[in-house]
Write an enzyme that holds these catalytic residues in place. Structure first.
Site, PDB file in Angstrom:
ATOM      1  N   GLU A 108       7.288  18.998 -14.473  1.00 34.18           N
ATOM      2  CA  GLU A 108       7.058  20.165 -13.604  1.00 34.18           C
ATOM      3  C   GLU A 108       6.183  19.680 -12.460  1.00 34.18           C
ATOM      4  OE1 GLU A 108       8.695  22.732 -13.999  1.00 34.18           O
ATOM      5  OE2 GLU A 108       9.349  22.492 -16.067  1.00 34.18           O
ATOM      6  N   ASN A 115      -5.141  23.048 -12.935  1.00 40.14           N
ATOM      7  CA  ASN A 115      -5.063  24.398 -12.336  1.00 40.14           C
ATOM      8  C   ASN A 115      -4.867  25.505 -13.374  1.00 40.14           C
ATOM      9  OD1 ASN A 115      -2.377  23.668 -12.765  1.00 40.14           O
ATOM     10  ND2 ASN A 115      -1.637  24.672 -10.918  1.00 40.14           N
ATOM     11  N   GLU A 140      10.618  24.690 -18.770  1.00 35.48           N
ATOM     12  CA  GLU A 140       9.640  25.089 -19.781  1.00 35.48           C
ATOM     13  C   GLU A 140       9.740  26.599 -19.975  1.00 35.48           C
ATOM     14  OE1 GLU A 140       5.901  23.441 -18.238  1.00 35.48           O
ATOM     15  OE2 GLU A 140       6.136  21.864 -19.732  1.00 35.48           O
ATOM     16  N   CYS A 167       1.587  25.587  -8.318  1.00 38.07           N
ATOM     17  CA  CYS A 167       2.805  25.006  -7.737  1.00 38.07           C
ATOM     18  C   CYS A 167       3.761  26.113  -7.294  1.00 38.07           C
ATOM     19  CB  CYS A 167       3.471  24.078  -8.745  1.00 38.07           C
ATOM     20  SG  CYS A 167       3.683  24.838 -10.350  1.00 38.07           S
TER      21      CYS A 167
HETATM   22  O1  LIG Z   1       1.127  25.569 -11.212  1.00 41.40           O
HETATM   23  C1  LIG Z   1       2.026  25.564 -11.986  1.00 41.40           C
HETATM   24  C2  LIG Z   1       2.527  26.619 -12.918  1.00 41.40           C
HETATM   25  C3  LIG Z   1       2.139  27.973 -12.612  1.00 41.40           C
HETATM   26  C4  LIG Z   1       2.826  29.004 -13.475  1.00 41.40           C
HETATM   27  O2  LIG Z   1       3.270  28.759 -14.608  1.00 41.40           O
HETATM   28  O3  LIG Z   1       2.952  30.097 -12.984  1.00 41.40           O
END
Ligand SMILES: O=CCCC(=O)O
Length: 474
Positions: free
Chosen positions: A247, A148, A455, A281
């Site tokens: 994550e 993604n 993270e 997510c």
């Molecule tokens: O889909 C996971 C991470 C999305 C984000 O870092 O905003």
């Protein structure tokens, strides 16, 4: 496509077995990519081990300057990376440019963090010995990244690992390996030594990652993806007692109170729902709106969603590209069909277009029942599922009533009330009057089945470091 082979020890390695990467907008083959086997993993591990010895011995400032250069180079080439992201993932140009910018920013943030690996020295209260605490590079890291965010989920792991002094092996998603491969010449140019970063696309993901995780030189496994795969990786990581950074999935609630500023709530919900066309997510999954404002909110959200233009993400006028593959598109369609069968009303969208490409239109559902599948599971697509509430305690309970705990969003004109609700939400991150929490400078991560570790922020680099304590007398 220029870079379609494995990247090991600073060189491009061809393989007999290859797999196709598909353009989700046209369903055509975009590239044929090398598929790594176990022997390639061994070569990458040897290269990373050798490179890490020299890299970890460099001063933090030297490591920082390489990362800073990577940020500069990537920032100068955002359009190039955005185009590649659109081609292999499908997302629209603005989303792709946003991702490329976000991805580059991890290099800048961790360039700044590389020189801030703090420690401590103090006296033991009883013995008077000196307690010295320092952080050391943990060892080789295997990074498994999702489709993604083909760039950002990689740089969010590579940058802190390199800042900490670790060597890495990256297994990008099979749907989207091209962006990560294209990043390698840039890292070389920035001064990353050969072997420190290796990229192994593969169709044999499970066997390959399992093999790497069982090599005693590997000490960290960092993964972004589904909770199911995360659990499998955690089981594999247990054999070698690896440091896990996971994550995983989310089921983000949006709570819109009756005192919310309506413009802020609509803008924030649109961002939380439609950033990355819902394939995140962090995406708003359950939208709880106070009954007093539900009609107005639904009408305005429907107007905003209906105004979005769907099409090939390479067209600059397009807001919403295709979903990544047919399975993802079909799953979204199933969620909508299930909700409708259980009593939801389609306010807009909801029909899969006939044309080629894995498109799904921006969709608003109202009157969604609590037992609909889309309330229980991550939709991962452009569907806004609205429910109503009247009682604050009830909506807090419903928002927390999930196995996930990644992110929640709260909209209220009363800041004190908003903060009080945020503190009672069992989530790693909460957006208050904002539809976006993702920020390289902030600790990204969840509670419960949404994962382990953080993270970004100050915490991100510590995931790639071990704490060492020396008890000393002198
Ligand atoms: O889909 C996971 C991470 C999305 C984000 O870092 O905003």
């Amino acid at each position: 496509m220029d870079h379609t082979d494995l990247y090991i020890n600073g060189a491009w390695v061809k393989t007999d077995t290859r797999f196709d990467v598909i353009n989700p907008a046209t369903e055509e083959v975009l590239a044929s990519v090398a598929s790594a086997e176990l022997a390639d993993a061994d070569a990458a591990l040897d290269a990373a081990e050798a490179a890490m010895a020299e890299w970890a011995a460099r001063t933090p400032r030297q490591r920082s300057e390489v990362l800073r250069r990577a940020w500069e180079l990537m920032t100068a080439r955002l359009d190039h990376f955005a185009h590649l992201i659109t081609l292999e993932n499908g997302k629209a140009g603005t989303d792709a440019k946003g991702e490329a910018t976000y991805a580059a920013e991890f290099f800048r943030w961790f360039a700044e963090e590389a020189v801030r690996a703090d420690g401590m020295i103090t006296h033991a209260p009883a013995s008077g010995a000196r307690i010295m605490v320092q952080h050391k590079p943990a060892g080789l890291a295997v990074l498994i990244t999702p489709w993604n965010y083909p760039a950002a989920m990689g740089t969010r792991k590579i940058a802190p690992a390199l800042a900490a002094g670790c060597g890495v092996i990256i297994k990008p998603a099979s749907e989207t390996p091209l962006t990560m491969l294209a990043l390698m010449p840039l890292l070389e140019e920035a001064g990353v030594p050969p072997g420190l970063v290796n990229v192994l696309p593969s169709k044999r993901t499970g066997a390959l990652v399992d093999h790497i995780m069982h090599d005693p030189r590997v000490r960290v496994v960092s993964f972004t993806g589904s909770t199911g795969v995360g659990r499998t990786l955690l089981k594999g990581a247990a054999d070698q007692v690896l440091k896990p950074a996971m994550e995983l999935g989310g089921n983000a609630p949006v709570v819109v109170f009756e005192d919310a500023d309506m413009d802020t709530a609509i803008e924030g919900t649109m961002l939380a729902k439609m950033r990355n066309l819902g394939e995140a997510c962090t995406a708003a999954n359950r939208i709880y709106v106070h009954a007093d404002i539900a009609e107005d909110f639904t009408a305005r959200l429907t107007a905003a969603m209906s105004a979005l233009k769907v099409g090939n993400g390479t067209d600059p006028s397009v807001d919403v590209g295709p979903l990544v593959n047919a399975a993802t598109r079909d799953k979204v369609a199933e969620f909508v069909a299930d909700a409708v069968a259980k009593g939801a009303k389609v306010e807009c969208g909801g029909v899969v277009p006939e044309a080629k490409g894995y498109f799904y239109p921006p969709t608003v559902l109202s009157n969604v029942p609590e037992h609909a599948d889309c309330v229980q599971d991550e939709i991962f697509g452009p569907v806004a599922a609205i429910q109503t509430f009247t009682d604050q305690e009830d909506v807090i309970h419903r928002a927390n009533n999930t196995e996930y705990g990644l992110v929640a969003y709260v909209f209220s004109g009363d800041f004190k009330r908003g903060l009080q609700v945020c503190e009672r939400l069992d989530y790693g991150m909460v957006g208050l009057n904002r539809g976006l929490v993702s920020d390289p400078a902030a600790p990204f991560g969840g509670t419960k089945q949404s994962g382990l570790g953080r993270e970004g922020g100050h915490e991100g680099m510590l995931e790639f470091m071990e704490t060492q304590y020396i008890s000393a007398s002198w």
